[in-house]
Write a protein that holds these residues in place. Structure first.
Motif, PDB file in Angstrom:
ATOM      1  N   VAL A  22      25.108  10.570  43.776  1.00 25.06           N
ATOM      2  CA  VAL A  22      24.389  11.582  44.539  1.00 25.06           C
ATOM      3  C   VAL A  22      24.659  11.326  46.012  1.00 25.06           C
ATOM      4  N   LEU A  23      25.066  12.385  46.735  1.00 27.19           N
ATOM      5  CA  LEU A  23      25.348  12.281  48.170  1.00 27.19           C
ATOM      6  C   LEU A  23      24.432  13.229  48.916  1.00 27.19           C
ATOM      7  N   PHE A  24      23.622  12.681  49.828  1.00 28.90           N
ATOM      8  CA  PHE A  24      22.795  13.490  50.720  1.00 28.90           C
ATOM      9  C   PHE A  24      23.567  13.644  52.017  1.00 28.90           C
ATOM     10  N   MET A  54      13.336   5.788  59.453  1.00 26.22           N
ATOM     11  CA  MET A  54      14.174   5.797  60.648  1.00 26.22           C
ATOM     12  C   MET A  54      15.425   6.626  60.390  1.00 26.22           C
ATOM     13  N   PRO A  55      16.026   7.215  61.429  1.00 25.06           N
ATOM     14  CA  PRO A  55      17.271   7.966  61.245  1.00 25.06           C
ATOM     15  C   PRO A  55      18.374   7.073  60.662  1.00 25.06           C
ATOM     16  N   THR A  56      19.163   7.646  59.775  1.00 23.95           N
ATOM     17  CA  THR A  56      20.262   6.906  59.151  1.00 23.95           C
ATOM     18  C   THR A  56      21.418   6.790  60.117  1.00 23.95           C
ATOM     19  N   ILE A  57      21.911   5.585  60.300  1.00 23.75           N
ATOM     20  CA  ILE A  57      23.084   5.356  61.145  1.00 23.75           C
ATOM     21  C   ILE A  57      24.226   5.016  60.206  1.00 23.75           C
ATOM     22  N   GLY A  58      25.203   5.898  60.151  1.00 23.21           N
ATOM     23  CA  GLY A  58      26.334   5.680  59.248  1.00 23.21           C
ATOM     24  C   GLY A  58      26.020   6.123  57.837  1.00 23.21           C
ATOM     25  N   LEU A  59      26.071   5.179  56.915  1.00 20.62           N
ATOM     26  CA  LEU A  59      25.899   5.476  55.493  1.00 20.62           C
ATOM     27  C   LEU A  59      25.008   4.416  54.865  1.00 20.62           C
ATOM     28  N   PHE A  74      23.898   7.939  47.908  1.00 18.97           N
ATOM     29  CA  PHE A  74      24.434   7.757  49.248  1.00 18.97           C
ATOM     30  C   PHE A  74      23.710   8.689  50.212  1.00 18.97           C
ATOM     31  N   ASP A  75      23.260   8.139  51.327  1.00 15.69           N
ATOM     32  CA  ASP A  75      22.571   8.891  52.374  1.00 15.69           C
ATOM     33  C   ASP A  75      23.431   8.811  53.627  1.00 15.69           C
ATOM     34  N   MET A  76      24.040   9.937  54.016  1.00 18.01           N
ATOM     35  CA  MET A  76      24.975   9.982  55.141  1.00 18.01           C
ATOM     36  C   MET A  76      24.251  10.464  56.385  1.00 18.01           C
ATOM     37  N   GLY A  77      24.421   9.755  57.494  1.00 19.61           N
ATOM     38  CA  GLY A  77      23.821  10.156  58.753  1.00 19.61           C
ATOM     39  C   GLY A  77      24.352  11.506  59.218  1.00 19.61           C
ATOM     40  N   GLY A  78      23.490  12.299  59.864  1.00 21.14           N
ATOM     41  CA  GLY A  78      23.885  13.641  60.264  1.00 21.14           C
ATOM     42  C   GLY A  78      24.147  13.807  61.748  1.00 21.14           C
ATOM     43  N   ALA A  79      24.121  12.703  62.503  1.00 18.14           N
ATOM     44  CA  ALA A  79      24.349  12.795  63.943  1.00 18.14           C
ATOM     45  C   ALA A  79      25.771  13.297  64.220  1.00 18.14           C
ATOM     46  N   GLY A  80      25.955  13.892  65.394  1.00 15.30           N
ATOM     47  CA  GLY A  80      27.224  14.535  65.746  1.00 15.30           C
ATOM     48  C   GLY A  80      28.446  13.676  65.580  1.00 15.30           C
TER      49      GLY A  80
END
Length: 86
Positions: A22-24, A54-59, A74-80
């Motif tokens: 599962v990938l978010f 806290m915001p995810t940094i990276g993966l 897997f939780d992938m960070g959404g920052a630019g």
């Protein structure tokens, strides 16, 4: 709020427990980590001792066994600066 949830189900007949991936994935502040935390709590997996998200940094990657399946979440960070990875 905009994000995707991908579920990969590879066909692996040799393994005893089938694996689900599962990938978010999505924009920052869309709620991906919150949803991932809720899913992990349903699977009785807790990766933090407090309720602060806290915001995810990276993966971030998590593995859980539940109901005859192995879940790789897997939780992938959404920052630019991470969007170029997707």
């Amino acid at each position: 709020i905009y994000f995707y949830i991908y579920i990969f189900t590879p066909s692996c007949k040799s393994s005893i427990m089938p694996e689900l991936r599962v990938l978010f994935l999505g924009l920052d502040n869309a709620g991906k980590t919150t949803l991932c935390t809720r899913v992990l709590s349903r699977l009785n997996i807790s990766n933090s001792k407090n309720d602060t998200i806290m915001p995810t940094i990276g993966l971030e990657a998590h593995v859980a066994k539940y109901s005859n399946y192995v879940y790789k979440i897997f939780d992938m960070g959404g920052a630019g600066h991470f969007r170029s990875l997707w």
